[in-house]
Design a protein around this motif. Structure first.
Motif, PDB file in Angstrom:
ATOM      1  N   PRO A  43       0.952  -1.335  -0.045  1.00  8.04           N
ATOM      2  CA  PRO A  43      -0.167   0.283   0.267  1.00  8.04           C
ATOM      3  C   PRO A  43       0.914   1.109   0.135  1.00  8.04           C
ATOM      4  O   PRO A  43       1.608   1.442   0.637  1.00  8.04           O
ATOM      5  CB  PRO A  43      -1.049  -0.213   1.491  1.00  8.04           C
ATOM      6  N   VAL A  44       0.601   2.915  -1.161  1.00  5.76           N
ATOM      7  CA  VAL A  44       1.510   3.347  -0.600  1.00  5.76           C
ATOM      8  C   VAL A  44       1.550   3.767   0.518  1.00  5.76           C
ATOM      9  O   VAL A  44       2.530   4.489   0.861  1.00  5.76           O
ATOM     10  CB  VAL A  44       0.148   4.440  -1.567  1.00  5.76           C
ATOM     11  N   ARG A  45       0.680   4.309   1.490  1.00 10.39           N
ATOM     12  CA  ARG A  45       1.338   4.654   3.126  1.00 10.39           C
ATOM     13  C   ARG A  45       2.330   4.160   3.400  1.00 10.39           C
ATOM     14  O   ARG A  45       3.092   4.992   3.925  1.00 10.39           O
ATOM     15  CB  ARG A  45       0.010   4.089   3.889  1.00 10.39           C
ATOM     16  N   GLU A  46       2.194   2.857   3.158  1.00  5.27           N
ATOM     17  CA  GLU A  46       2.972   2.017   3.503  1.00  5.27           C
ATOM     18  C   GLU A  46       4.883   1.693   2.943  1.00  5.27           C
ATOM     19  O   GLU A  46       5.834   1.270   3.221  1.00  5.27           O
ATOM     20  CB  GLU A  46       2.844  -0.046   3.782  1.00  5.27           C
ATOM     21  N   ARG A  47       4.570   2.489   1.475  1.00  7.04           N
ATOM     22  CA  ARG A  47       5.860   2.410   0.531  1.00  7.04           C
ATOM     23  C   ARG A  47       6.550   3.833   1.708  1.00  7.04           C
ATOM     24  O   ARG A  47       8.146   3.375   1.213  1.00  7.04           O
ATOM     25  CB  ARG A  47       5.688   3.277   0.007  1.00  7.04           C
ATOM     26  N   ASN A  48       6.302   4.982   1.562  1.00  9.84           N
ATOM     27  CA  ASN A  48       6.190   5.657   2.525  1.00  9.84           C
ATOM     28  C   ASN A  48       7.304   5.404   3.679  1.00  9.84           C
ATOM     29  O   ASN A  48       8.788   5.821   3.920  1.00  9.84           O
ATOM     30  CB  ASN A  48       5.611   7.144   3.163  1.00  9.84           C
ATOM     31  N   ASP A  49       7.082   4.495   4.565  1.00 10.03           N
ATOM     32  CA  ASP A  49       7.511   4.032   5.260  1.00 10.03           C
ATOM     33  C   ASP A  49       8.360   2.948   5.279  1.00 10.03           C
ATOM     34  O   ASP A  49       9.789   3.284   5.853  1.00 10.03           O
ATOM     35  CB  ASP A  49       6.508   2.701   6.280  1.00 10.03           C
ATOM     36  N   LEU A  50       9.083   2.044   3.833  1.00  6.18           N
ATOM     37  CA  LEU A  50       9.886   1.836   3.477  1.00  6.18           C
ATOM     38  C   LEU A  50      11.028   2.787   3.162  1.00  6.18           C
ATOM     39  O   LEU A  50      12.167   2.310   3.302  1.00  6.18           O
ATOM     40  CB  LEU A  50       9.534   0.548   2.312  1.00  6.18           C
ATOM     41  N   LEU A  51      10.397   3.857   2.736  1.00  6.10           N
ATOM     42  CA  LEU A  51      11.220   5.004   2.335  1.00  6.10           C
ATOM     43  C   LEU A  51      12.672   5.817   3.318  1.00  6.10           C
ATOM     44  O   LEU A  51      13.316   5.263   3.621  1.00  6.10           O
ATOM     45  CB  LEU A  51      11.121   6.261   0.871  1.00  6.10           C
ATOM     46  N   LEU A  52      11.403   5.870   4.031  1.00  2.00           N
ATOM     47  CA  LEU A  52      12.195   6.475   5.747  1.00  2.00           C
ATOM     48  C   LEU A  52      13.433   5.139   6.344  1.00  2.00           C
ATOM     49  O   LEU A  52      14.317   5.341   6.580  1.00  2.00           O
ATOM     50  CB  LEU A  52      11.225   6.467   6.536  1.00  2.00           C
ATOM     51  N   ALA A  53      12.471   4.065   5.723  1.00  2.00           N
ATOM     52  CA  ALA A  53      12.949   2.637   6.692  1.00  2.00           C
ATOM     53  C   ALA A  53      14.737   3.283   6.123  1.00  2.00           C
ATOM     54  O   ALA A  53      15.613   2.577   6.528  1.00  2.00           O
ATOM     55  CB  ALA A  53      12.631   1.592   6.929  1.00  2.00           C
ATOM     56  N   ALA A  54      14.796   2.690   4.755  1.00  2.85           N
ATOM     57  CA  ALA A  54      15.434   2.618   3.989  1.00  2.85           C
ATOM     58  C   ALA A  54      16.538   4.347   4.213  1.00  2.85           C
ATOM     59  O   ALA A  54      18.014   4.072   3.104  1.00  2.85           O
ATOM     60  CB  ALA A  54      15.255   2.426   2.643  1.00  2.85           C
ATOM     61  N   GLY A  55      15.925   4.649   4.744  1.00  6.48           N
ATOM     62  CA  GLY A  55      17.408   6.493   4.773  1.00  6.48           C
ATOM     63  C   GLY A  55      16.287   7.519   3.904  1.00  6.48           C
ATOM     64  O   GLY A  55      17.559   8.412   3.599  1.00  6.48           O
ATOM     65  N   TYR A  56      15.233   6.958   3.415  1.00  9.65           N
ATOM     66  CA  TYR A  56      14.786   8.287   1.897  1.00  9.65           C
ATOM     67  C   TYR A  56      13.852   8.902   2.069  1.00  9.65           C
ATOM     68  O   TYR A  56      13.355   8.710   3.524  1.00  9.65           O
ATOM     69  CB  TYR A  56      15.116   7.331   1.199  1.00  9.65           C
ATOM     70  N   ALA A  57      13.653  10.064   1.855  1.00  5.46           N
ATOM     71  CA  ALA A  57      12.433  11.004   2.338  1.00  5.46           C
ATOM     72  C   ALA A  57      11.213   9.853   2.056  1.00  5.46           C
ATOM     73  O   ALA A  57      11.167   9.610   0.368  1.00  5.46           O
ATOM     74  CB  ALA A  57      12.633  12.285   1.514  1.00  5.46           C
ATOM     75  N   PRO A  58      10.162  10.108   2.258  1.00  8.92           N
ATOM     76  CA  PRO A  58       9.011   9.573   1.783  1.00  8.92           C
ATOM     77  C   PRO A  58       8.985  10.746  -0.053  1.00  8.92           C
ATOM     78  O   PRO A  58       9.030  11.540   0.096  1.00  8.92           O
ATOM     79  CB  PRO A  58       8.083  10.139   2.803  1.00  8.92           C
ATOM     80  N   GLN A  59       8.013   9.826  -0.514  1.00 10.03           N
ATOM     81  CA  GLN A  59       7.580  10.268  -2.344  1.00 10.03           C
ATOM     82  C   GLN A  59       5.835  10.677  -2.361  1.00 10.03           C
ATOM     83  O   GLN A  59       6.353  11.616  -2.979  1.00 10.03           O
ATOM     84  CB  GLN A  59       7.854   9.217  -2.532  1.00 10.03           C
ATOM     85  N   TYR A  60       5.609   9.973  -1.258  1.00 10.84           N
ATOM     86  CA  TYR A  60       4.000  10.294  -1.329  1.00 10.84           C
ATOM     87  C   TYR A  60       3.423  10.799  -0.340  1.00 10.84           C
ATOM     88  O   TYR A  60       3.344  10.972   1.273  1.00 10.84           O
ATOM     89  CB  TYR A  60       2.973   8.793  -1.092  1.00 10.84           C
ATOM     90  N   ARG A  61       2.735  12.412  -0.850  1.00  7.91           N
ATOM     91  CA  ARG A  61       2.162  12.958  -0.238  1.00  7.91           C
ATOM     92  C   ARG A  61       0.845  12.609   0.430  1.00  7.91           C
ATOM     93  O   ARG A  61       0.528  11.810  -0.184  1.00  7.91           O
ATOM     94  CB  ARG A  61       1.812  14.220  -0.838  1.00  7.91           C
ATOM     95  N   GLU A  62       0.257  13.097   1.229  1.00  4.42           N
ATOM     96  CA  GLU A  62      -0.959  12.580   1.902  1.00  4.42           C
ATOM     97  C   GLU A  62      -2.067  14.035   1.759  1.00  4.42           C
ATOM     98  O   GLU A  62      -2.378  14.926   2.522  1.00  4.42           O
ATOM     99  CB  GLU A  62      -1.374  12.471   3.205  1.00  4.42           C
ATOM    100  N   THR A  63      -2.653  14.376   0.475  1.00  2.00           N
ATOM    101  CA  THR A  63      -3.829  15.621   0.504  1.00  2.00           C
ATOM    102  C   THR A  63      -5.288  15.195   1.092  1.00  2.00           C
ATOM    103  O   THR A  63      -5.476  14.970   0.763  1.00  2.00           O
ATOM    104  CB  THR A  63      -3.330  16.274  -0.499  1.00  2.00           C
ATOM    105  N   PRO A  64      -5.622  16.264   1.873  1.00  2.00           N
ATOM    106  CA  PRO A  64      -6.739  16.305   2.222  1.00  2.00           C
ATOM    107  C   PRO A  64      -7.897  16.705   1.368  1.00  2.00           C
ATOM    108  O   PRO A  64      -7.742  17.222   0.136  1.00  2.00           O
ATOM    109  CB  PRO A  64      -6.882  17.880   3.213  1.00  2.00           C
ATOM    110  N   LEU A  65      -9.157  15.878   1.065  1.00  2.00           N
ATOM    111  CA  LEU A  65      -9.956  16.014   0.324  1.00  2.00           C
ATOM    112  C   LEU A  65     -10.248  16.852  -0.174  1.00  2.00           C
ATOM    113  O   LEU A  65     -10.589  17.403  -0.899  1.00  2.00           O
ATOM    114  CB  LEU A  65     -11.042  14.948   0.401  1.00  2.00           C
ATOM    115  N   ASP A  66     -11.071  17.849   1.174  1.00  2.00           N
ATOM    116  CA  ASP A  66     -10.997  19.474   0.620  1.00  2.00           C
ATOM    117  C   ASP A  66      -9.706  20.154   0.185  1.00  2.00           C
ATOM    118  O   ASP A  66     -10.210  21.519   0.125  1.00  2.00           O
ATOM    119  CB  ASP A  66     -11.474  19.702   2.517  1.00  2.00           C
TER     120      ASP A  66
END
Length: 269
Positions: free
Chosen positions: A64-87
């Motif tokens: 899942p996309v949220r967990e892909r950010n966690d993988l990047l952080l765990a590997a020492g990289y910046a998250p790639q996917y934003r979380e934009t409010p629907l409004d």
């Protein structure tokens, strides 16, 4: 030392996802155009994957996309996917498209939920089914699972509640196993503990509807008759935003002619 710990952490997380998907190191390597040796080195922390490799492996493991950010952080990289409010104004076109889709599906019920089943949009067909639901369940934020299974929600009117409840809880269990979401786990624990409402006195077990051979229907009492629906869930392809990735559009398709006739008559009226 920091680098070594980071490499081991991301390696362990990738191994977890590989085992969850029941893939061998060789199978994953073939899909990712790599080698089993390299996958082994990543999982044991002997090799640090690049950010591109982390994302490639995550894609082939359907993380899942949220967990892909966690993988990047765990590997020492910046998250790639934003979380934009629907409004957010940037979501304006998406919201307009969702509203048009829901309106076009009327008089049949349809709604949109987020990753923890919070209702973010719904049409008048859903509103019809909510007649008689306790007011505290209709207060914001609405939650589709809570509305459905709560003893003061739809549950007392669902004729095949044991089967439908089992379907929903199993669906949540699969999601929890993949996403490891604490809010979703808390919701599951809450609704799984709801008492089953008593069956109406003298009620006969409902006969299996003609659609039972291809999909489990939702059979719900409304306005003196039993409406029957089959559920279809759609998600967005290749999402690049966490909010969009976790949205799901659920449409309820009439499962018998009586339900079609009732909804059409209601729409005409």
């Amino acid at each position: 030392m920091t680098t070594t710990l980071t490499e081991k952490r991301v390696g362990a997380m990738l191994r977890h996802w590989r085992e969850t998907r029941r893939l061998s190191q060789l199978e994953l390597a073939l899909r990712a155009d790599s080698s089993a040796r390299h996958i082994s080195f990543i999982e044991t922390g002997r090799s640090r994957p690049s950010a591109d490799m982390v994302l490639k492996l995550a894609e082939h493991l359907d993380v899942p996309v949220r967990e892909r950010n966690d993988l990047l952080l765990a590997a020492g990289y910046a998250p790639q996917y934003r979380e934009t409010p629907l409004d957010d104004p940037a979501m304006g076109a998406l919201r307009a498209g969702i509203d048009q889709l829901l309106k076009g599906y009327e008089p049949y019920p349809a709604l949109v939920v987020d990753g923890t089943y919070g209702v973010v949009a719904a049409n008048s067909g859903i509103g019809m089914l909510l007649d008689g639901v306790a007011g505290h369940l209709l207060a914001s934020p609405l939650n589709a699972i809570r509305l459905t299974l709560h003893p003061e929600g739809l549950a007392p009117r669902i004729r095949n509640l044991p089967e439908w409840r089992g379907h929903l809880l199993h669906q949540m269990e699969r999601q929890i196993a993949l996403a490891r979401s604490a809010p979703l786990r808390a919701l599951y624990d809450e609704v799984a503990a709801y008492p089953m409402p008593p069956a109406p006195e003298g009620a006969e077990p409902p006969a299996a509807p003609p659609t039972a051979h291809f999909a489990l229907p939702l059979r719900i009492e409304h306005a003196g008759q039993v409406l029957s629906f089959v559920s279809s869930i759609s998600t967005f392809n290749t999402p690049m935003d966490i909010t969009v990735a976790e949205l799901a559009i659920e449409t309820l398709l009439p499962a018998d002619r009586a339900t079609v006739a009732f909804l059409r008559e209601r729409a005409d009226a």
